[in-house]
Write an enzyme that holds these catalytic residues in place. Structure first.
Site, mmCIF file in Angstrom:
data_model
loop_
_atom_site.group_PDB
_atom_site.id
_atom_site.type_symbol
_atom_site.label_atom_id
_atom_site.label_comp_id
_atom_site.label_asym_id
_atom_site.label_seq_id
_atom_site.Cartn_x
_atom_site.Cartn_y
_atom_site.Cartn_z
ATOM 1 N N SER A 143 26.606 -26.411 -2.719
ATOM 2 C CA SER A 143 27.048 -27.609 -1.726
ATOM 3 C C SER A 143 28.120 -26.958 -0.805
ATOM 4 O O SER A 143 28.993 -26.196 -1.139
ATOM 5 C CB SER A 143 27.568 -28.548 -2.537
ATOM 6 O OG SER A 143 28.216 -29.542 -1.820
ATOM 7 N N TYR A 157 33.496 -31.796 -8.668
ATOM 8 C CA TYR A 157 32.207 -31.428 -7.989
ATOM 9 C C TYR A 157 32.452 -30.303 -7.259
ATOM 10 O O TYR A 157 31.484 -29.260 -7.327
ATOM 11 C CB TYR A 157 31.708 -32.603 -7.253
ATOM 12 C CG TYR A 157 30.194 -32.059 -6.659
ATOM 13 C CD1 TYR A 157 29.147 -32.050 -7.337
ATOM 14 C CD2 TYR A 157 30.338 -32.127 -5.173
ATOM 15 C CE1 TYR A 157 28.087 -31.810 -6.840
ATOM 16 C CE2 TYR A 157 29.020 -31.761 -4.622
ATOM 17 C CZ TYR A 157 27.817 -31.783 -5.113
ATOM 18 O OH TYR A 157 26.756 -31.181 -4.851
#
Length: 248
Positions: A143, A157
């Site tokens: 990501s 995250y």
């Protein structure tokens, strides 16, 4: 003889029943690969992906495997090899996103996101490289948030995706002598059912994107297709953003 660039190859896509994973599985099959995909809670959607691939003339297999369960992940690799006879491409796509500020993040949620986003990737990769030979490909779906976190609540995250970027670099060194490349794709905002391109949050995110739009799953799948191919034989250890300029 087929002139598709992945003819004769076998791919395993974790978390392949929907969103990015489904688009990746379909694209690799379109390129000629036989494709296995894992799913956790969406058997109907997994079957739909398999049907779409088979209808287009490809071969596909759906395997129930929670990426937090190490034995299930190992068995998915084993079943892929047993069914298709080999394994050439692993796409570590399965992942979850739990958002909360650090003082509100529960230990149970922490353990779960680590289990799926880091441990599951480690186990799938370790098991897959027992079968992948020279010319093989390991592709992470990381990501852009490993490099930029523009809102509160995403620290854990980001931690998991930063770990994937570092893991990619180390694996490239481990596996380079065996002719296996390892790369990390870092999507920015992409329109999926988990992150739809409509709504107030999406409007805020879109304002941060240079191209002023969300990405499409198929665009990420295009990048996977390139990295899985012989054309990308000299690309390894890289983290490649596909984010519309979100991190520019």
């Amino acid at each position: 003889m087929s002139n598709k660039k992945l003819t004769g190859k076998v791919a395993l896509v974790t978390g392949g029943s929907r969103g990015l994973g489904a688009a990746i599985a379909k694209r690799l099959a379109q390129d000629g690969a036989d494709v296995a995909l894992t799913y956790t809670s969406s058997p109907q959607k997994a079957d739909e992906v398999v049907l779409a691939i088979e209808t287009a003339g490809g071969r596909a297999l759906a395997i129930h495997a929670d990426s937090a369960n190490a034995e299930a992940v190992k068995n998915a690799v084993t079943e892929t090899v047993k069914t298709f006879g080999r394994l050439d491409i692993l796409v570590n796509n399965a992942g979850i996103a739990t958002l909360a500020t650090i003082d509100e993040f529960s230990l149970d949620d922490f353990d779960r996101i680590i289990a799926v986003n880091i441990k599951g990737v480690f186990v799938a990769t370790q098991e897959a490289v027992r079968h992948i030979g020279e010319g093989g490909r390991i592709i992470m779906i990381g990501s852009v948030n490993s490099d930029i976190m523009p809102f509160a609540g995403g620290s854990v995250y980001a931690l998991t995706k930063g770990a994937i970027a570092s893991f990619t670099r180390g694996l490239a060194r481990d596996l380079g002598p065996r002719g296996i490349t390892v790369n990390n794709i870092q999507p920015g905002p992409v329109d999926t059912d988990m992150n739809p391109a409509e709504g107030s949050f999406a409007d805020t995110m879109r304002s941060m994107i240079a191209l002023q739009r969300y990405g499409r799953s198929e665009e990420v799948a295009d990048m996977v297709s390139y990295l899985a191919s012989a054309e990308a034989g000299f690309v390894t250890g890289a983290s490649l953003k596909i984010d519309g300029g979100f991190a520019a």
